[in-house]
Enzyme design. Structure first.
Site, mmCIF file in Angstrom:
data_model
loop_
_atom_site.group_PDB
_atom_site.id
_atom_site.type_symbol
_atom_site.label_atom_id
_atom_site.label_comp_id
_atom_site.label_asym_id
_atom_site.label_seq_id
_atom_site.Cartn_x
_atom_site.Cartn_y
_atom_site.Cartn_z
ATOM 1 N N HIS A 73 -18.629 13.173 93.343
ATOM 2 C CA HIS A 73 -18.918 11.627 93.982
ATOM 3 C C HIS A 73 -18.223 10.763 93.062
ATOM 4 O O HIS A 73 -18.319 10.794 91.796
ATOM 5 C CB HIS A 73 -20.218 11.181 94.181
ATOM 6 C CG HIS A 73 -21.228 11.183 93.041
ATOM 7 N ND1 HIS A 73 -21.152 10.177 92.101
ATOM 8 C CD2 HIS A 73 -21.928 12.132 92.427
ATOM 9 C CE1 HIS A 73 -22.127 10.376 91.145
ATOM 10 N NE2 HIS A 73 -22.614 11.620 91.217
ATOM 11 N N ASP A 75 -18.505 7.324 93.122
ATOM 12 C CA ASP A 75 -19.561 6.050 93.096
ATOM 13 C C ASP A 75 -20.602 6.522 91.805
ATOM 14 O O ASP A 75 -20.599 7.395 91.216
ATOM 15 C CB ASP A 75 -20.550 5.950 94.139
ATOM 16 C CG ASP A 75 -21.740 6.967 94.302
ATOM 17 O OD1 ASP A 75 -21.063 8.094 94.245
ATOM 18 O OD2 ASP A 75 -22.510 6.322 94.880
ATOM 19 N N GLU A 129 -23.128 8.779 96.637
ATOM 20 C CA GLU A 129 -24.209 9.782 96.422
ATOM 21 C C GLU A 129 -25.478 9.016 95.651
ATOM 22 O O GLU A 129 -26.188 9.799 95.868
ATOM 23 C CB GLU A 129 -23.453 10.808 95.315
ATOM 24 C CG GLU A 129 -24.306 12.254 95.160
ATOM 25 C CD GLU A 129 -25.340 11.865 93.767
ATOM 26 O OE1 GLU A 129 -26.200 12.758 93.709
ATOM 27 O OE2 GLU A 129 -25.160 10.900 93.257
ATOM 28 N N GLU A 158 -21.642 17.857 88.913
ATOM 29 C CA GLU A 158 -22.651 17.249 88.439
ATOM 30 C C GLU A 158 -22.704 17.377 86.940
ATOM 31 O O GLU A 158 -22.397 18.463 86.307
ATOM 32 C CB GLU A 158 -23.911 17.407 89.060
ATOM 33 C CG GLU A 158 -23.952 16.710 90.528
ATOM 34 C CD GLU A 158 -24.139 15.271 90.682
ATOM 35 O OE1 GLU A 158 -24.361 14.731 89.671
ATOM 36 O OE2 GLU A 158 -24.316 14.994 91.551
ATOM 37 N N HIS A 332 -27.351 7.450 84.278
ATOM 38 C CA HIS A 332 -27.876 6.032 84.541
ATOM 39 C C HIS A 332 -28.104 5.235 83.296
ATOM 40 O O HIS A 332 -28.834 4.179 83.522
ATOM 41 C CB HIS A 332 -28.968 6.187 85.555
ATOM 42 C CG HIS A 332 -28.679 6.995 86.752
ATOM 43 N ND1 HIS A 332 -29.538 7.231 87.958
ATOM 44 C CD2 HIS A 332 -27.595 7.426 87.311
ATOM 45 C CE1 HIS A 332 -29.219 7.630 88.845
ATOM 46 N NE2 HIS A 332 -27.717 8.010 88.366
#
Length: 356
Positions: A73, A75, A129, A158, A332
């Protein structure tokens, strides 16, 4: 602005990671990066390219017996004082370094640099995502062009810190509610306090014995947790309702229906409303490309603790694994980073697996 994804950048997955990180692409703002990716891939003679929204799909059509998917992804979560990228020794810091622009770099590098793979390959560079599923690029493709997803095996790039994480857990969110009767807090005996009633829900959660399930040698540890509590009317009112939001992460041997049955058994006697759910994915290690991929990695897989888009492929009967250089524990995080050595090692592994 000139496209920063130059041939020299595309040839080196480490440099490519930094360049990708330095193109801001917080969810719903992937247009610029998707445009650069599309422009580059349309110049590659062995690929055919299509686009849906800010999701770019490129594929080889070499007549191979099997087709695989490599997907990542575009984003990221919102920037948190971690943009642009910064190099510190063997580490690249910046938003998206781990989750998952280093994985996207793998796919983009291989798409350009491996013109004659042993399988036909479909590459996905998809949007959104990190936010609600209805915006997810793979979901939108599955609705508009499901044939794009046809494959015998898929690898989601991932963050896994360079190991293979097979399948994924399922997830379910619910509201477990306690009901009472309002009264003035000065005369509380005329009411029933719904917040106090939540203590029984919390007791059951504290005493809950979660399973650990081993499937194809991969362990999946379940968990059931209260993640939010809401209740109360005013500072002088005994509340008549309290909602406890519970997140149940379940092993992929349970269906969504079985997970719901179990959750309702745990909270028998309470009002339970399921607000969101997604099935897990079994390891999918039996497919021939999966066996060859594991041989190229040279290490035993582990179970994926979390939900990823491998579940979308599993729902279509396509075995799928997770593999990427980033550390999932840094996803994150404001200090998100990726190890250069992991980027290089993983790229070499994928090249060894794909090169004919």
């Amino acid at each position: 602005m000139d496209n920063p994804l130059t041939p020299e950048v595309l040839a080196d997955p480490v440099t490519l990671t930094r360049v990708l990180v330095d193109i801001e692409s917080v969810s719903r703002n992937e247009k610029e990066l998707a445009g650069y990716v599309e422009e580059v891939l349309r110049k590659v003679p062995h690929l055919s390219v299509s686009r849906l929204g800010n999701t770019v799909m490129a594929r080889t059509d070499l007549g191979r017996d099997q087709r695989i998917v490599l997907a990542g992804h575009l984003d990221t979560v919102p920037i948190n004082n971690n943009f642009p990228s910064e190099l510190r020794g063997d580490l690249i810091y910046g938003c998206g370094t781990s989750d998952m622009k280093s994985g996207v770099a793998y796919a983009l590098h291989l798409a350009v640099m491996v013109p004659n793979p042993r399988y036909d390959v479909t590459y996905f560079f998809y949007e959104a995502e990190e936010i609600e599923s209805r915006y997810n690029g793979l979901f939108l493709v599955s609705e508009a062009h499901p044939e794009w997803l046809d494959a015998d095996f898929a690898v989601l790039l991932e963050p896994t810190h360079g190991v293979v994480e097979a399948g994924c857990q399922g997830t379910m969110r619910s509201l477990v509610s306690t009901l009472g009767r309002r009264a003035h807090s000065a005369r509380s005996w005329h009411g029933v306090n719904a917040i106090h009633g939540a203590s029984e829900v919390l007791r059951r959660l504290n005493e809950y014995q979660a399973r650990t399930v081993t499937i194809d040698g991969c362990a999946y540890r379940e968990g059931m947790n209260a993640v939010r509590i809401s209740g109360g009317v005013a500072g002088n009112v005994v509340p008549d309702r309290c909602d406890i939001e519970v997140n149940f992460r379940f092993a992929p041997d349970r269906t969504v229906a079985e997970a719901e049955t179990h959750l309702r058994e745990v909270f028998a006697g309470f009002d339970v409303v399921i607000t969101d759910s997604a099935a897990g994915a079994l390891p999918g290690l039996g497919a021939e490309p999966a066996r060859e991929f594991l041989a190229a990695v040279g290490e035993a897989p582990i179970g994926k603790l979390g939900w990823t888009d491998v579940a979308r492929f599993a729902a279509m009967g396509i075995p799928a694994l997770n593999f990427g250089p980033g550390d999932p524990n840094l996803a994150h995080h404001p200090d998100e980073h990726v190890e250069i050595s992991k980027v290089r090692d993983g790229a070499a592994t994928l090249h060894r697996w794909l090169a004919a």
